[in-house]
Motif scaffolding. Structure first.
Motif, PDB file in Angstrom:
ATOM      1  N   GLY A  60      -2.056  -4.040  17.733  1.00 24.18           N
ATOM      2  CA  GLY A  60      -0.948  -3.715  18.850  1.00 24.18           C
ATOM      3  C   GLY A  60      -0.789  -2.118  18.799  1.00 24.18           C
ATOM      4  O   GLY A  60      -1.724  -1.565  18.176  1.00 24.18           O
ATOM      5  N   GLY A  61       0.332  -1.647  19.622  1.00 25.91           N
ATOM      6  CA  GLY A  61       0.491  -0.281  19.629  1.00 25.91           C
ATOM      7  C   GLY A  61       1.122   0.226  18.483  1.00 25.91           C
ATOM      8  O   GLY A  61       2.196   0.867  18.635  1.00 25.91           O
ATOM      9  N   SER A  62       0.504   0.135  17.262  1.00 21.28           N
ATOM     10  CA  SER A  62       1.106   0.820  16.129  1.00 21.28           C
ATOM     11  C   SER A  62       0.371   2.181  15.545  1.00 21.28           C
ATOM     12  O   SER A  62      -0.547   2.143  15.316  1.00 21.28           O
ATOM     13  N   MET A  63       1.530   2.941  15.667  1.00 21.57           N
ATOM     14  CA  MET A  63       1.090   4.373  15.223  1.00 21.57           C
ATOM     15  C   MET A  63       0.884   4.439  13.600  1.00 21.57           C
ATOM     16  O   MET A  63       0.012   5.134  13.255  1.00 21.57           O
ATOM     17  N   ASP A 116      -2.292   4.570   1.306  1.00 20.11           N
ATOM     18  CA  ASP A 116      -3.375   4.017   0.747  1.00 20.11           C
ATOM     19  C   ASP A 116      -3.440   2.809   0.057  1.00 20.11           C
ATOM     20  O   ASP A 116      -4.240   2.007   0.362  1.00 20.11           O
ATOM     21  N   GLN A 117      -2.405   2.472  -0.643  1.00 18.96           N
ATOM     22  CA  GLN A 117      -1.985   1.255  -1.197  1.00 18.96           C
ATOM     23  C   GLN A 117      -1.878   0.196   0.028  1.00 18.96           C
ATOM     24  O   GLN A 117      -2.423  -0.733  -0.309  1.00 18.96           O
ATOM     25  N   ALA A 118      -1.281   0.519   1.154  1.00 20.09           N
ATOM     26  CA  ALA A 118      -1.026  -0.519   2.220  1.00 20.09           C
ATOM     27  C   ALA A 118      -2.594  -0.717   2.727  1.00 20.09           C
ATOM     28  O   ALA A 118      -2.798  -1.814   3.030  1.00 20.09           O
ATOM     29  N   ARG A 119      -3.381   0.163   2.703  1.00 16.77           N
ATOM     30  CA  ARG A 119      -4.772   0.082   3.363  1.00 16.77           C
ATOM     31  C   ARG A 119      -5.315  -0.686   2.551  1.00 16.77           C
ATOM     32  O   ARG A 119      -6.148  -1.824   2.742  1.00 16.77           O
ATOM     33  N   ASP A 120      -5.344  -0.654   1.131  1.00 17.17           N
ATOM     34  CA  ASP A 120      -6.011  -1.514   0.171  1.00 17.17           C
ATOM     35  C   ASP A 120      -5.569  -3.151   0.164  1.00 17.17           C
ATOM     36  O   ASP A 120      -6.367  -3.689   0.382  1.00 17.17           O
ATOM     37  N   ILE A 121      -4.251  -3.101   0.381  1.00 11.24           N
ATOM     38  CA  ILE A 121      -3.622  -4.516   0.648  1.00 11.24           C
ATOM     39  C   ILE A 121      -4.369  -5.183   1.783  1.00 11.24           C
ATOM     40  O   ILE A 121      -4.790  -6.320   1.548  1.00 11.24           O
ATOM     41  N   GLU A 156      -2.437   6.019  12.107  1.00 13.19           N
ATOM     42  CA  GLU A 156      -2.181   6.891  11.045  1.00 13.19           C
ATOM     43  C   GLU A 156      -3.009   6.653   9.755  1.00 13.19           C
ATOM     44  O   GLU A 156      -3.494   7.597   9.165  1.00 13.19           O
ATOM     45  N   LEU A 157      -2.990   5.442   9.563  1.00 10.74           N
ATOM     46  CA  LEU A 157      -3.571   5.086   8.261  1.00 10.74           C
ATOM     47  C   LEU A 157      -5.167   4.643   8.379  1.00 10.74           C
ATOM     48  O   LEU A 157      -5.806   4.020   7.529  1.00 10.74           O
ATOM     49  N   ARG A 158      -5.617   4.857   9.831  1.00  8.58           N
ATOM     50  CA  ARG A 158      -6.916   4.357  10.266  1.00  8.58           C
ATOM     51  C   ARG A 158      -7.330   3.314   9.634  1.00  8.58           C
ATOM     52  O   ARG A 158      -8.517   2.836   9.087  1.00  8.58           O
TER      53      ARG A 158
END
Length: 113
Positions: free
Chosen positions: A46-49, A27-32, A53-55
């Motif tokens: 890119g092809g990042s899982m 969640d914090q990574a998405r906010d950043i 996953e973090l949408r």
């Protein structure tokens, strides 16, 4: 932590002109990411899982960005989407690894990273 001397490692990446942001969870990574990418920007993936996953693409679209993620495209449009992703304002990918010398390693099966 994955690194015995995290502060020295972050300093090394800074000397290689990488801006490092550390997140405690997804969640914090998405906010950043959302704080860094301006509304209206284009973002390729890119092809990042991890990104999937973090949408992250969905979060950026909600902010008003245009996203290009080949995994979200029909097979007949993937080539065009991949080209647009490579030309986007931002390109989001996951690193497979980082060397002790501070070099980011990305390997995939299609040469997109």
């Amino acid at each position: 932590m994955f690194c015995k001397d995290y502060d020295s490692f972050i300093s090394l990446l800074g000397r290689r002109n990488y801006a490092v942001h550390t997140a405690r969870d997804g969640d914090q990574a998405r906010d950043i990411l959302l704080s860094l990418v301006p509304a209206g920007s284009t973002a390729g993936f890119g092809g990042s899982m991890t990104a999937k996953e973090l949408r992250l693409a969905e979060a950026l679209r909600h902010k008003g960005c245009i996203t290009y993620f080949h995994w979200e495209s029909p097979a007949e449009k993937r080539g065009d989407v991949t080209r647009k992703a490579a030309q986007a304002d931002w390109f989001i990918a996951s690193a497979n690894g980082i060397t002790r010398a501070g070099k980011i390693v990305n390997i995939d099966g299609t040469g997109t990273e």
